[in-house]
Design a protein around this motif. Structure first.
Motif, PDB file in Angstrom:
ATOM      1  N   ALA A   1      -7.230 -20.200  -2.077  1.00  0.00           N
ATOM      2  CA  ALA A   1      -6.682 -21.526  -2.322  1.00  0.00           C
ATOM      3  C   ALA A   1      -5.169 -21.490  -2.434  1.00  0.00           C
ATOM      4  O   ALA A   1      -4.481 -22.435  -2.060  1.00  0.00           O
ATOM      5  N   LYS A   2      -4.631 -20.384  -2.966  1.00  0.00           N
ATOM      6  CA  LYS A   2      -3.189 -20.283  -3.158  1.00  0.00           C
ATOM      7  C   LYS A   2      -2.491 -19.907  -1.854  1.00  0.00           C
ATOM      8  O   LYS A   2      -3.035 -19.176  -1.044  1.00  0.00           O
TER       9      LYS A   2
ATOM     10  N   SER B   1      -9.089 -26.943  -2.802  1.00  0.00           N
ATOM     11  CA  SER B   1      -8.822 -25.582  -3.259  1.00  0.00           C
ATOM     12  C   SER B   1     -10.082 -24.822  -3.652  1.00  0.00           C
ATOM     13  O   SER B   1     -10.104 -23.589  -3.611  1.00  0.00           O
ATOM     14  N   ASP B   2     -11.133 -25.545  -4.038  1.00  0.00           N
ATOM     15  CA  ASP B   2     -12.361 -24.862  -4.452  1.00  0.00           C
ATOM     16  C   ASP B   2     -13.374 -24.734  -3.315  1.00  0.00           C
ATOM     17  O   ASP B   2     -14.504 -24.291  -3.536  1.00  0.00           O
ATOM     18  N   ASP B   3     -12.986 -25.118  -2.115  1.00  0.00           N
ATOM     19  CA  ASP B   3     -13.896 -25.052  -0.967  1.00  0.00           C
ATOM     20  C   ASP B   3     -13.691 -23.728  -0.241  1.00  0.00           C
ATOM     21  O   ASP B   3     -12.908 -23.621   0.703  1.00  0.00           O
ATOM     22  N   VAL B   4     -14.395 -22.710  -0.702  1.00  0.00           N
ATOM     23  CA  VAL B   4     -14.259 -21.367  -0.144  1.00  0.00           C
ATOM     24  C   VAL B   4     -15.647 -20.845   0.221  1.00  0.00           C
ATOM     25  O   VAL B   4     -16.564 -20.877  -0.605  1.00  0.00           O
TER      26      VAL B   4
ATOM     27  N   ALA C   1     -11.869 -17.164  -4.574  1.00  0.00           N
ATOM     28  CA  ALA C   1     -11.576 -18.577  -4.337  1.00  0.00           C
ATOM     29  C   ALA C   1     -10.130 -18.893  -4.662  1.00  0.00           C
ATOM     30  O   ALA C   1      -9.446 -19.608  -3.926  1.00  0.00           O
ATOM     31  N   ALA C   2      -9.651 -18.337  -5.765  1.00  0.00           N
ATOM     32  CA  ALA C   2      -8.269 -18.594  -6.161  1.00  0.00           C
ATOM     33  C   ALA C   2      -7.291 -18.010  -5.154  1.00  0.00           C
ATOM     34  O   ALA C   2      -6.275 -18.622  -4.812  1.00  0.00           O
TER      35      ALA C   2
ATOM     36  N   SER D   1     -16.072 -13.844  -7.429  1.00  0.00           N
ATOM     37  CA  SER D   1     -16.098 -15.049  -6.606  1.00  0.00           C
ATOM     38  C   SER D   1     -14.965 -15.989  -6.975  1.00  0.00           C
ATOM     39  O   SER D   1     -14.309 -16.576  -6.114  1.00  0.00           O
ATOM     40  N   ALA D   2     -14.715 -16.123  -8.282  1.00  0.00           N
ATOM     41  CA  ALA D   2     -13.640 -17.010  -8.738  1.00  0.00           C
ATOM     42  C   ALA D   2     -12.279 -16.501  -8.287  1.00  0.00           C
ATOM     43  O   ALA D   2     -11.409 -17.270  -7.864  1.00  0.00           O
TER      44      ALA D   2
END
Length: 642
Positions: A19-20, A68-71, A15-16, A11-12
């Motif tokens: 966000a990128k 950026s953390d809103d996924v 998200a990354a 999940s992390a």
């Protein structure tokens, strides 16, 4: 590494990655939208960022404004279709997956409705049906599966509330199969529907998401609607970008029947439905719920997603001008860049609208500069041995009207028939007779009527191309293709007298778009119960028995009817533990039956779905997550209409 740790790490990483920006620095490419190369003019702002236009195509400007953390979460796994019984598995569809294709010949998208009320009976659960759809169509619409009643997740919403968040959770697990199929086969889905006075769960409007408590205030309702639409669009935008690129934001907010509207708005805002049930959105938040819903949708939708206002009887001009009212509403929404498309549901009865009335409505929408989508096209029939011949003539007349309007410049971008087949094979008893394919997935003459018109249209285009390429043609214009104007006589197959008097003309006001939904099926179920046993047996036989055996003896009829009744009883027992919300809606509907009796009497001639009413209600109660529920195999397919 433990599974839970692995999931957290995955999940992390996801998200990354979202966000990128991509390697070339363009954050919007994950949505299949490029970054602008030269323009800096901002045309639209959304939650994700700013957007411009280059060469008529959307592109992103600057950096994304999304945190950026809103996924959103990843989709659930699709169903194991091999574990489900495909009721069409032995149907021979060779003739439909070779040769002529509606999608290849039409100048606009050709769509089809995906019927059913749970994974166990949604159309995408049939490999054979989807193989046919993939060849003949390029757009699909879940007739039930993407309505708020099926997408809003009460359990997860309660968890959000426990964490202090007034946030409505979503669950797309029921429609993942259709989304996955579309993404893999380059098909599109029309999202149907976000805001409607029917099939919105009662708990959405109540304190603590509890249907037994009092209603919340206007501000809370809009806050919840904002969270719902954000989660809805986020899931689709991130996981299936470009697949759902048209969404019915608001459904059926205009009504012109006396005593059922508020015209202080200038556009005959619905206060209650044709059947008499209230417009809960109007009652709780007022008529501006329509504009506010579109504002929220525009904030979260990608700019490539067409936002649609969808309605039935969009051609009607009596007792008040519904077409004109819809145009006023659309202009009001257009002033804030909130809407893109008018959706004409198009439920057609033997009496209304006439091709001229229907064509005139298209002309008026076109003159108003509106993009048009035909969203739920359905032609009903009356009883009689010649019903199929009459229906074929009707299909040809109406589709010719649509093509003629398109040739005159109407911006028609999509045409959807609201189901694949007569006698939907996932239901034990379904006497629907409005589709392009019969119970055995064989082409009906309706299909050929549309195909003939498309071939004529393409032949005209080829001739025009030849004239332009070779420079042939003389001054008197003999080589110019003339197209009939809207409202002019259109050459069709010879029509027979329908035998329908004025008093037999049925209004489509109550048909609306939920032909496959529990509410309308309940009404038709009431009609069915009013029939005597002999009529019911005849209708059941017509839905399930091959045309060649319909003259069978009374013993055979009794046996078939008994089997159907046993199947219906079995379906009732299997679905008793279904979704409580849907059951409650049906219970509430029962209380209105007496008041609706006179209304339902006017629909007795529309018997397409009467025999399937009970089955569809019970299927709609089934939990959306019931992916592996067994489906009883149907009789083997036979070839008809050859």
């Amino acid at each position: 590494m433990r599974i839970t740790d692995l999931l957290l790490l995955t999940s992390a990483l996801v998200a990354a990655s979202f966000a990128k920006p991509t390697e070339n620095g363009c954050w919007s490419e994950k949505f299949n939208i490029p970054c602008c190369k030269s323009t800096t003019k901002v045309v639209r702002k959304t939650y994700d960022g700013e957007w411009g236009l280059e060469d008529g195509q959307w592109c992103s400007i600057g950096e994304s404004t999304r945190p950026s953390d809103d996924v959103p979460p990843l989709p659930s796994a699709p169903s194991d279709l091999d574990s489900l019984v495909d009721p069409a598995a032995d149907c021979d569809i060779t003739d439909s997956i070779t040769g002529d294709s509606l999608a290849k010949l039409a100048p606009f998208r050709m769509g089809v409705g995906l019927n059913g009320g749970s994974v166990s009976n949604y159309t995408p659960s049939s490999k054979k049906m989807m193989e046919l759809i993939n060849y003949q169509f390029n757009s699909m619409t879940y007739s039930n599966g993407m309505k708020s009643l099926f997408i809003m997740d009460q359990e997860e919403s309660l968890k959000n509330l426990a964490e202090g968040k007034e946030e409505v959770a979503v669950n797309f697990s029921g429609v993942i199969d259709g989304l996955e199929f579309s993404a893999k086969n380059d098909l599109h889905i029309r999202g149907h529907v976000l805001v409607w006075h029917k099939q919105t769960p009662e708990w959405f409007f109540r304190k603590d998401f509890d249907e037994t408590k009092e209603y919340v205030d206007r501000e809370t309702i809009f806050k919840r609607l904002d969270s719902y639409m954000k989660n809805y669009f986020d899931f689709l935008n991130f996981n299936y970008p470009g697949v759902v690129d048209a969404v019915d934001v608001v459904n059926e907010a205009v009504e012109v029947l006396e005593g059922k509207y508020d015209n202080s708005t200038g556009w005959y805002t619905r206060t209650e439905s044709y059947e008499g049930d209230e417009n809960i959105w109007y009652n709780l938040v007022g008529p501006d719920y329509v504009k506010e819903a579109f504002r929220i949708a525009r904030k979260y939708a990608l700019p490539t997603t067409k936002l649609t206002y969808n309605d039935y009887d969009t051609w009607r001009t009596t007792p008040h001008d519904k077409t004109g009212a819809i145009i006023k509403l659309m202009k009001m929404l257009k002033e804030e860049d909130l809407v893109d498309v008018i959706g004409m549901e198009s439920y057609i009865t033997p009496g209304e609208p006439t091709p001229e009335e229907y064509g005139k409505a298209i002309e008026r929408y076109a003159d108003a500069g509106l993009e048009i989508q035909i969203t739920e096209f359905t032609i009903y029939v009356t009883d009689g041995d010649d019903w199929l011949e009459k229906q074929t003539v009707h299909y040809r007349e109406m589709f010719q009207t649509i093509i003629d309007a398109y040739k005159k410049g109407a911006n028609i971008s999509s045409f959807t028939v609201f189901g694949l087949q007569d006698g939907y094979r996932f239901y034990e008893s379904d006497s629907t007779r409005t589709r392009l394919y019969d119970h055995d997935l064989q082409k009906k003459p309706n299909f050929q009527a549309i195909m003939d018109i498309l071939k004529e249209y393409n032949a005209e285009l080829d001739k025009e191309d030849d004239v332009e390429t070779t420079g042939l043609g003389d001054d008197d214009g003999d080589d110019i293709i003339e197209t009939p104007g809207i409202g002019e006589d259109i050459e069709t197959l010879p029509a027979e007298d329908s035998g329908t008097d004025d008093e037999d003309v049925i209004s489509t006001s109550g048909l609306e778009d939920d032909e496959d939904s529990a509410d309308d099926d309940k009404e038709e179920g009431n009609d069915e119960k009013k029939e005597d046993e002999g009529e019911k047996s005849a209708n059941d036989d017509n839905a399930e028995v091959n045309d060649d055996t319909e003259e069978g003896n009374n013993d055979e009829e009794a046996t078939i009817t008994g089997d159907l009744e046993d199947n219906e009883d079995s379906a009732d027992e299997n679905n008793e533990e279904g979704n409580d919300e849907k059951a409650e809606i049906n219970d509430e509907k029962k209380e209105e039956d007496d008041d609706e009796k006179s209304t339902n009497d006017g629909k007795e001639d529309l018997k397409d779905d009467e025999n399937s009413a009970d089955d569809e209600i019970e299927e709609a109660k089934a939990p959306v997550s019931d992916a592996n529920a067994p489906v009883k195999a149907k009789k083997k397919c036979v070839v008809r209409h050859k």
